[in-house]
Design a protein around this motif. Sequence first.
Motif, PDB file in Angstrom:
ATOM      1  N   THR A   3      43.314  13.394  70.009  1.00 41.89           N
ATOM      2  CA  THR A   3      42.536  12.538  68.933  1.00 41.89           C
ATOM      3  C   THR A   3      42.385  11.456  69.137  1.00 41.89           C
ATOM      4  O   THR A   3      43.376  10.641  69.614  1.00 41.89           O
ATOM      5  N   PRO A   4      41.373  10.180  68.803  1.00 38.87           N
ATOM      6  CA  PRO A   4      41.606   8.898  68.849  1.00 38.87           C
ATOM      7  C   PRO A   4      42.446   8.623  68.568  1.00 38.87           C
ATOM      8  O   PRO A   4      42.947   8.388  67.257  1.00 38.87           O
ATOM      9  N   THR A   6      43.492   5.442  66.335  1.00 38.99           N
ATOM     10  CA  THR A   6      42.296   4.518  65.787  1.00 38.99           C
ATOM     11  C   THR A   6      43.387   3.453  64.301  1.00 38.99           C
ATOM     12  O   THR A   6      42.843   2.422  64.084  1.00 38.99           O
ATOM     13  N   ASN A   7      44.683   4.302  64.700  1.00 39.94           N
ATOM     14  CA  ASN A   7      45.613   2.408  63.616  1.00 39.94           C
ATOM     15  C   ASN A   7      46.949   2.855  63.708  1.00 39.94           C
ATOM     16  O   ASN A   7      47.416   3.475  64.727  1.00 39.94           O
ATOM     17  N   ASP A  10      48.551   6.531  64.348  1.00 37.19           N
ATOM     18  CA  ASP A  10      49.035   6.920  66.200  1.00 37.19           C
ATOM     19  C   ASP A  10      49.902   5.820  66.549  1.00 37.19           C
ATOM     20  O   ASP A  10      50.257   6.781  67.210  1.00 37.19           O
ATOM     21  N   LEU A  56      44.609  -2.063  69.142  1.00 34.04           N
ATOM     22  CA  LEU A  56      44.069  -2.486  67.930  1.00 34.04           C
ATOM     23  C   LEU A  56      43.324  -3.604  67.838  1.00 34.04           C
ATOM     24  O   LEU A  56      42.415  -4.211  66.564  1.00 34.04           O
ATOM     25  N   GLY A  96      40.145   9.367  73.894  1.00 32.05           N
ATOM     26  CA  GLY A  96      39.143   8.589  73.417  1.00 32.05           C
ATOM     27  C   GLY A  96      39.635   7.688  74.548  1.00 32.05           C
ATOM     28  O   GLY A  96      40.258   7.461  75.626  1.00 32.05           O
ATOM     29  N   LYS A  98      40.007   4.144  73.983  1.00 35.66           N
ATOM     30  CA  LYS A  98      42.185   3.618  74.007  1.00 35.66           C
ATOM     31  C   LYS A  98      43.073   4.057  74.574  1.00 35.66           C
ATOM     32  O   LYS A  98      44.423   3.874  74.994  1.00 35.66           O
TER      33      LYS A  98
END
Length: 99
Positions: A3-4, A6-7, A10, A56, A96, A98
Amino acid sequence: MPTPITNLDDIKLLVNTFYAKVQKDDLIGPIFNGIIQDRWEEHLGKMYTFWQTILLDQHTYSGRPFPPHAGLPVQAEHFQRWMMLFTQTVDELFEGEKA
């Protein structure tokens, strides 16, 4: 399934998974374990804020990462192993821009 990133959760998954591999690695594990010893929780916390700042753009890290690492007993082969484990971990967990 990757998954990407994002937070902060993660970031924690990335850092925890990566450093679990580092601690067990025959080449770089003894270096990390010898220097960090029983301060893994503290080190992981710093890594969360470092990568949160880098990936981030949330400025939670305030330190200078180079000085503590400058005197470590490492050679190119150690850095290559670090990079291999890090890349492997990212690829297993994330995708993704990042990642």
